[in-house]
Design an enzyme around this catalytic site. Structure first.
Site, mmCIF file in Angstrom:
data_model
loop_
_atom_site.group_PDB
_atom_site.id
_atom_site.type_symbol
_atom_site.label_atom_id
_atom_site.label_comp_id
_atom_site.label_asym_id
_atom_site.label_seq_id
_atom_site.Cartn_x
_atom_site.Cartn_y
_atom_site.Cartn_z
ATOM 1 N N ASP A 103 -6.053 3.262 7.459
ATOM 2 C CA ASP A 103 -6.744 3.682 8.690
ATOM 3 C C ASP A 103 -7.914 4.641 8.466
ATOM 4 O O ASP A 103 -8.692 4.913 9.389
ATOM 5 C CB ASP A 103 -5.738 4.295 9.682
ATOM 6 C CG ASP A 103 -4.899 5.416 9.069
ATOM 7 O OD1 ASP A 103 -5.429 6.172 8.226
ATOM 8 O OD2 ASP A 103 -3.718 5.537 9.441
ATOM 9 N N HIS A 118 -3.836 0.589 -0.675
ATOM 10 C CA HIS A 118 -3.780 -0.708 0.031
ATOM 11 C C HIS A 118 -5.110 -1.067 0.689
ATOM 12 O O HIS A 118 -5.172 -2.002 1.478
ATOM 13 C CB HIS A 118 -2.643 -0.710 1.068
ATOM 14 C CG HIS A 118 -1.278 -0.679 0.445
ATOM 15 N ND1 HIS A 118 -0.136 -0.335 1.138
ATOM 16 C CD2 HIS A 118 -0.869 -0.964 -0.824
ATOM 17 C CE1 HIS A 118 0.907 -0.408 0.317
ATOM 18 N NE2 HIS A 118 0.489 -0.767 -0.870
ATOM 19 N N CYS A 146 -20.392 -13.248 6.130
ATOM 20 C CA CYS A 146 -21.146 -12.438 5.176
ATOM 21 C C CYS A 146 -22.650 -12.540 5.439
ATOM 22 O O CYS A 146 -23.181 -13.643 5.584
ATOM 23 C CB CYS A 146 -20.822 -12.930 3.770
ATOM 24 S SG CYS A 146 -21.718 -12.086 2.466
HETATM 25 C C1 BJW Z 1 7.561 9.355 10.398
HETATM 26 C C2 BJW Z 1 6.984 9.592 11.620
HETATM 27 C C3 BJW Z 1 6.510 10.886 11.821
HETATM 28 C C4 BJW Z 1 7.560 7.568 11.666
HETATM 29 N N1 BJW Z 1 6.622 11.791 10.852
HETATM 30 N N2 BJW Z 1 7.675 10.260 9.453
HETATM 31 C C5 BJW Z 1 9.248 -5.256 -6.796
HETATM 32 C C6 BJW Z 1 10.444 -5.545 -6.170
HETATM 33 C C7 BJW Z 1 10.464 -6.352 -5.030
HETATM 34 C C8 BJW Z 1 9.283 -6.856 -4.487
HETATM 35 C C9 BJW Z 1 8.101 -6.557 -5.107
HETATM 36 C C10 BJW Z 1 8.096 -5.768 -6.240
HETATM 37 N N3 BJW Z 1 6.806 -5.626 -6.641
HETATM 38 C C11 BJW Z 1 6.008 -6.284 -5.758
HETATM 39 C C12 BJW Z 1 6.773 -6.873 -4.832
HETATM 40 C C13 BJW Z 1 6.259 -7.692 -3.683
HETATM 41 C C14 BJW Z 1 5.714 -6.845 -2.568
HETATM 42 C C15 BJW Z 1 6.824 -5.942 -2.009
HETATM 43 O O1 BJW Z 1 6.923 -4.773 -2.251
HETATM 44 N N4 BJW Z 1 7.678 -6.487 -1.176
HETATM 45 C C16 BJW Z 1 8.737 -5.680 -0.555
HETATM 46 C C17 BJW Z 1 8.675 -5.847 0.958
HETATM 47 C C18 BJW Z 1 10.052 -6.025 -1.192
HETATM 48 N N5 BJW Z 1 4.573 -6.018 -3.010
HETATM 49 C C19 BJW Z 1 3.361 -6.513 -3.140
HETATM 50 O O2 BJW Z 1 3.142 -7.699 -2.948
HETATM 51 C C20 BJW Z 1 2.255 -5.589 -3.598
HETATM 52 N N6 BJW Z 1 1.545 -6.180 -4.652
HETATM 53 C C21 BJW Z 1 1.980 -6.165 -5.944
HETATM 54 O O3 BJW Z 1 2.923 -5.479 -6.279
HETATM 55 O O4 BJW Z 1 1.255 -6.943 -6.807
HETATM 56 C C22 BJW Z 1 1.868 -7.350 -8.027
HETATM 57 C C23 BJW Z 1 2.941 -8.396 -7.689
HETATM 58 C C24 BJW Z 1 2.648 -9.423 -6.821
HETATM 59 C C25 BJW Z 1 3.643 -10.372 -6.479
HETATM 60 C C26 BJW Z 1 4.937 -10.259 -7.008
HETATM 61 C C27 BJW Z 1 5.205 -9.197 -7.872
HETATM 62 C C28 BJW Z 1 4.198 -8.269 -8.209
HETATM 63 C C29 BJW Z 1 1.228 -5.403 -2.478
HETATM 64 C C30 BJW Z 1 1.784 -4.727 -1.288
HETATM 65 C C31 BJW Z 1 0.712 -4.585 -0.199
HETATM 66 C C32 BJW Z 1 1.329 -4.093 1.091
HETATM 67 N N7 BJW Z 1 0.383 -4.125 2.132
HETATM 68 C C33 BJW Z 1 0.771 -3.688 3.467
HETATM 69 C C34 BJW Z 1 0.006 -4.460 4.585
HETATM 70 C C35 BJW Z 1 -1.443 -4.531 4.440
HETATM 71 C C36 BJW Z 1 -2.098 -3.265 4.935
HETATM 72 C C37 BJW Z 1 -2.482 -3.319 6.390
HETATM 73 O O5 BJW Z 1 -2.860 -4.338 6.939
HETATM 74 O O6 BJW Z 1 -2.409 -2.245 6.988
HETATM 75 O O7 BJW Z 1 0.585 -2.284 3.582
HETATM 76 S S1 BJW Z 1 2.471 -3.915 3.862
HETATM 77 C C38 BJW Z 1 2.630 -2.511 4.882
HETATM 78 O O8 BJW Z 1 3.705 -1.724 4.314
HETATM 79 C C39 BJW Z 1 1.318 -1.712 4.695
HETATM 80 C C40 BJW Z 1 1.865 -0.340 4.356
HETATM 81 O O9 BJW Z 1 0.916 0.409 3.625
HETATM 82 C C41 BJW Z 1 3.137 -0.633 3.594
HETATM 83 C C42 BJW Z 1 4.106 0.510 3.521
HETATM 84 O O10 BJW Z 1 4.639 0.808 4.781
HETATM 85 P P1 BJW Z 1 4.957 2.327 5.178
HETATM 86 O O11 BJW Z 1 3.730 3.123 5.125
HETATM 87 O O12 BJW Z 1 6.108 2.814 4.388
HETATM 88 O O13 BJW Z 1 5.317 2.145 6.737
HETATM 89 P P2 BJW Z 1 6.725 1.801 7.445
HETATM 90 O O14 BJW Z 1 6.428 1.364 8.826
HETATM 91 O O15 BJW Z 1 7.552 0.911 6.614
HETATM 92 O O16 BJW Z 1 7.503 3.192 7.477
HETATM 93 C C43 BJW Z 1 7.062 4.289 8.254
HETATM 94 C C44 BJW Z 1 7.956 5.467 7.948
HETATM 95 O O17 BJW Z 1 7.458 6.593 8.642
HETATM 96 C C45 BJW Z 1 9.412 5.267 8.406
HETATM 97 O O18 BJW Z 1 10.281 5.666 7.338
HETATM 98 C C46 BJW Z 1 9.558 6.221 9.587
HETATM 99 O O19 BJW Z 1 10.855 6.801 9.690
HETATM 100 C C47 BJW Z 1 8.535 7.273 9.253
HETATM 101 N N8 BJW Z 1 7.960 7.964 10.399
HETATM 102 N N9 BJW Z 1 7.051 8.395 12.377
HETATM 103 C C48 BJW Z 1 7.258 11.414 9.668
HETATM 104 N N10 BJW Z 1 5.956 11.216 13.016
HETATM 105 ZN ZN ZN Z 2 -20.789 -13.421 0.703
#
Ligand code: BJW
Ligand code: ZN
Length: 238
Positions: A103, A118, A146
């Protein structure tokens, strides 16, 4: 460990690394990804934030991003973003901020020593020529193209199944291994590689403190888990 002890550890730390997630921006009114508030229509982030989803239906994916851009454009950094920017100003040599958020609110708060692992919702990348450009246009045309080659633009964001930038991974690894304190704020700890960052810091001997509204997958691993809102707890700690 009490809040007071945590404050002392932070004040005495030699090098501090911070990892933030959607929870820190929730206090600015930006929706998180998971949980009931995190849904968009009937889609989950996991179904829209993939290269396959974009190839199948770019219009739908752009609709999601356009909606989010319009929403984020109305939001401001909150006291937690501002407290982190202030901490960096006090100790720029020994501070690194890793954010999963796209953001741009950390930059808006004044943070400069940071990795947006990300990507950023205010940048686009051409699927034809690869050109990365800044773009703050709101609302967007339905399918933005583009200026250089006419190719379809996509958000400059890391989707599921895509690799993070090598340079970001290297910088984060260094910041995690060399810090003596890691603060993990507002992330569910479910998405890799960021979900493994607390373990990396612990292996390197760092003290790990978590701030979250609720307990997470990482709460058992950390040295102190504080439950509450980031906007209240972060300024209190720093
Ligand atoms: C508060 C609050 C307040 C609320 N105060 N707290 C190893 C094991 C298993 C799977 C994989 C692995 N390695 C890779 C993977 C695959 C995958 C993955 O992790 N999958 C899992 C779901 C299992 N990862 C990937 O594909 C990554 N790439 C990669 O590793 O490349 C190499 C590779 C590829 C393929 C296979 C293996 C290796 C890339 C990940 C990219 C994620 N992108 C996203 C979306 C795009 C961005 C966008 O459009 O905005 O990014 S996913 C989404 O989740 C977003 C976020 O950045 C990300 C994390 O979420 P976050 O920030 O934790 O949010 P929430 O909603 O989950 O949690 C919010 C928290 O706040 C909660 O706990 C609340 O309690 C708290 N909260 N209010 C304090 N006021
Ligand atoms: Zn282009």
């Amino acid at each position: 460990m009490s809040l007071q002890e945590a404050r002392s550890h932070i004040a005495a730390a030699r090098a501090i690394t911070i990892l933030t997630g959607a929870g820190i921006s929730a206090d600015s009114g930006v929706p998180t990804f998971r949980g009931t508030e995190g849904l968009w229509r009937n889609y989950r982030a996991e179904d829209l934030a993939t290269p396959e989803a974009f190839a199948r239906d770019p219009r739908l994916v752009w609709e999601w991003y356009s909606w989010r851009r319009e929403l984020i454009a109305t939001k401001q950094p909150n006291p937690a973003h501002l407290a982190l920017a202030e901490l960096e100003r006090r100790r720029p040599e020994t501070f690194w901020l890793i954010t999963q958020n796209v953001d741009g609110l950390h930059r808006a708060a004044g943070s400069q020593c940071l990795s947006e692992i990300h990507g950023n919702i205010w940048k686009m990348r051409c699927t034809g020529c690869g050109l990365v450009s800044d773009n703050r246009e709101v609302p967007l045309p339905i399918l933005p193209t583009c200026l250089q080659c006419g190719g379809l633009l996509r958000p400059h964001i890391v989707w599921f199944g895509e690799s993070l930038l090598e340079e970001d991974l290297r910088r984060c690894d260094e910041a995690l291994r060399s810090c003596d304190l890691l603060l993990v704020i507002g992330t569910s700890g479910m998405v890799y590689p960021a979900a493994g960052f607390a373990s990396v810091a612990k292996e390197g001997g760092a003290l790990v403190i978590e701030i979250n509204l609720e307990s997470t997958q990482q709460s058992n691993l950390v040295d102190l888990s504080l439950q509450g809102r980031a906007k209240d707890l972060v300024p209190l700690l720093l």
